[in-house]
Design a protein around this motif. Sequence first.
Motif: not given
Lengths: 646, 233
Positions: B113-119, B123-130, B147-153
């Motif tokens: 959640t610092k360097n990378y979030t769940f989104f 690589w052709e992955a949408t938030k929905e795919d994630d 995660v739905e709200a902010d990608g888990g940030k």
Amino acid sequence: MPTPSVPSDPILDRLASSDCEVKFKAIREVKNHIIGNRTKKLSYIKLGAVPAVAAALSDCDPNLIVQSAAALGSFACGVDAGVRAVLDAGAFPRLIGLLSAPDEKVVDAAARSLRMIYQSKLAPNYEFFQEKNMQFLLSLLKSENENLTGLGAGIVIHSCKTIEEQNMLCDAGVLEKLASLLHGSLSQRDASLESLAAIIRNNPAAVSKFVELHSGRALCSVTELAKDRYPRTRLLACLCLISVKNSSSCDLQDTEIKTELVYILLELLDDSGQVGDEAAFAFSSLIAEKEDLQKLAFEANAINKFNCLLRKCPVHPKRLEGIFLALADICSKLECCRSSFLSLQVLNLVVDALTHEDANVRTAACICLRSVSRSIKNLSAGRFMNERVVVPLVQLLSDLSTSVQVAALGAISNIVVDFMPHKSTFIQCGGIKELVQLTKSMDSSLRLNAVWALRNMVFLADKMCKEGIFVELTASSMASLINDPEPSIQEQALALVRNFVDGCVYSVEHAFAEDGIVLDAVGRQLQKSSKIEIGIQGLYVLSNIASGNEIHKEAVMQLLFPQDENGCCTFFEQFLKSNDSRIRTAAVWVVVNLTFPASPGAFSRIVNLRSFGIVYRIKKMVNDSCMDVKLRARLALGQIITFGDS
Amino acid sequence: MPVRVLDNTTPSQVSGANSGKSSFQSCSLLGVGQTPLTPKIRHIEHGVPGFRVAFSGTQNVSSVQKDEAWRVNVRIQGCDLEHGYLCGSMEALNVPMADTPVVTFWEGEIVDTKNYTFFTGKWEATKEDDIRHWSKFPSFSPLLGQVEADGGKSLDLSNYPYIFMRWKEQYFVNVGTDCGLTIAGFYYICFSCSDGSISGFYYDPNSSPYQKLELKSTNDGRSGFSFSSYELQ
């Protein structure tokens, strides 16, 4: 064979003549001969002309003194043998004395000559702590005479080395005097900048004083001079700014100034002389250990610039060294930089430089290779483990220079981590023998780096490779390394044993060779372990051994809980109670392996562990603040409970 | 692990990591942090920890026509928690069209959640795919809302007993790119810190969906766990 032409006329007689006119002409003749001519200088030095010229400093005729001082300055300019001859002739104190002469021409000539001498490392160290010396220095710096201020700055540049000396100069008000010279002539500006850099280098207190000087105007002047039209001025201003930036948390931290410094230095690299050579070193000190600056350098296309410079033949050794060190710094942290370095084929140029005749170039090439080979992606692809890279590196292990050997070991330590089990390229070129030999060196940095390389080499190595290394190294040498006086070597030696006993179960036997001399050494080191890292490696050695068969597990039990101990607080329990979570984690792994449920002796070991209070301790650790410790403790307790919780 | 080529591969985008220090805790089963860097103590300031941790299991590559699973070995080779980076090799053992096991090198992004979030954002992955893929891991369900709200940030995963990652294969180690296999996709990974098991789902819009990867840590026939380590200079 051609030899330097020695003057045919009896010049020494004329230099020693009692006739002032003859002597004056002789000195002038010598002076004119040697200006800018190193060969002639050496030839006159050999002839013994310097003492004769120096003797004229004691004459009463100012013109003769001026000629003599000028000739001596010329002898000293850029030739160490000349400086030595001038000092040996006793001219130095005489020249200093002449600085107080009534005749301005004499003062000027003496100052000019002393400036030449102070450009050499051979010049005597100026003792700032003597009050009269400091006062004299201040008087030089506030003089109207450009040669006197230049001499003052030269003395600072030459003799200011320690933090104490830097602080003393700051306290005496030297910074203020130097700052006022920033608006002087070109030579005064340059001398001032270089002296300022010497005083504030690696000294945060001196940097603060400089930054606050004249309400920040001195710093502003230096920032302006970084854009001056003279390359040397720009370089020296950059060196000051780098010192400010490196030792201060708030000044010059905005990206704009950093980017400017990167671009100025990259541009200075185009200077074909000394400025260009030194710019590479300055660039290196600007970006060393600073990821943000390395990124800026990458974005400024620095790697390509260095690549182009390296391909211009021939490159002066000093410049080569600076460029390799700068490349090492750019590639020290960021994968994008290493990637660009490799795709531009700079690696070939670095490998070629491993056999360069200059030891500093060889060292810098190794350091560069060490930095680039931090790329796990390229290590894994076997990019470095090939004969072209490995053979010259292994040859450098027997280099006459210790710095080259240490740097080569650094590169080898990384390159052998190729995630392949056989390491045949390295073994075939005799690398193991060389490494083992260096573990016995009297020099501790060689021992450390050799053990480090072996430790990385044994990581993931197959049985045959391990066997080859073990036979060459021997168990007794390994035990000696574990007991080395240097803690860092003890740590690497334990990590080496840890890797030896990993892998197939057979590997554990390495710890039991020669009557268990290695295991005994591990046990002793753990008992007196003063350094966390030593404790961690030692515990993982035991953990790996405890994951072996019944005999191995029992040997670890015996080491941790000798029969003559009576259940009091053991050293092992201290590890479980450590404040350092890494130590606690490693210690719990030992318990996990000792209580591994599938082993037949697990139950009796649990009984023993309980009697020594270890089970009680593990129970307390299931809610440890560190998640890793907590999870391992739960695993261990789960295994213990399968045998009943009495 | 490589899969069969079904369509032209799409080049992946450049990774866009945010800077920022990770407060992520190490997990010894993942091998992370066994010899952490302590630059002030070390005389050489660039020590990078490394370790030997191996996992083995299967990847289900079943299609409508055929049930199929390939045996897979994974080895973690390096980790840099500060940058949320992990890398290693993946070996597919019984690939039908290959004579030898096929080894690939992969690089991973740790969802710290610092360097990378769940989104994923590439690589052709949408938030929905994630969300769809992460939701296949039971351990993800408590995190779903955030995660739905902010990608888990805003989540603090430093003490969460599962580590979520994305693994992207970068190159074939022992075969050429003409081997008829592709590494165009990437894996959504969930690692259990308690038992060292790894679950994953391969995502490539051009391959069969939800190919499941299941791995357990291996111990080389030992009665316990053994760890070796390296340290780069």
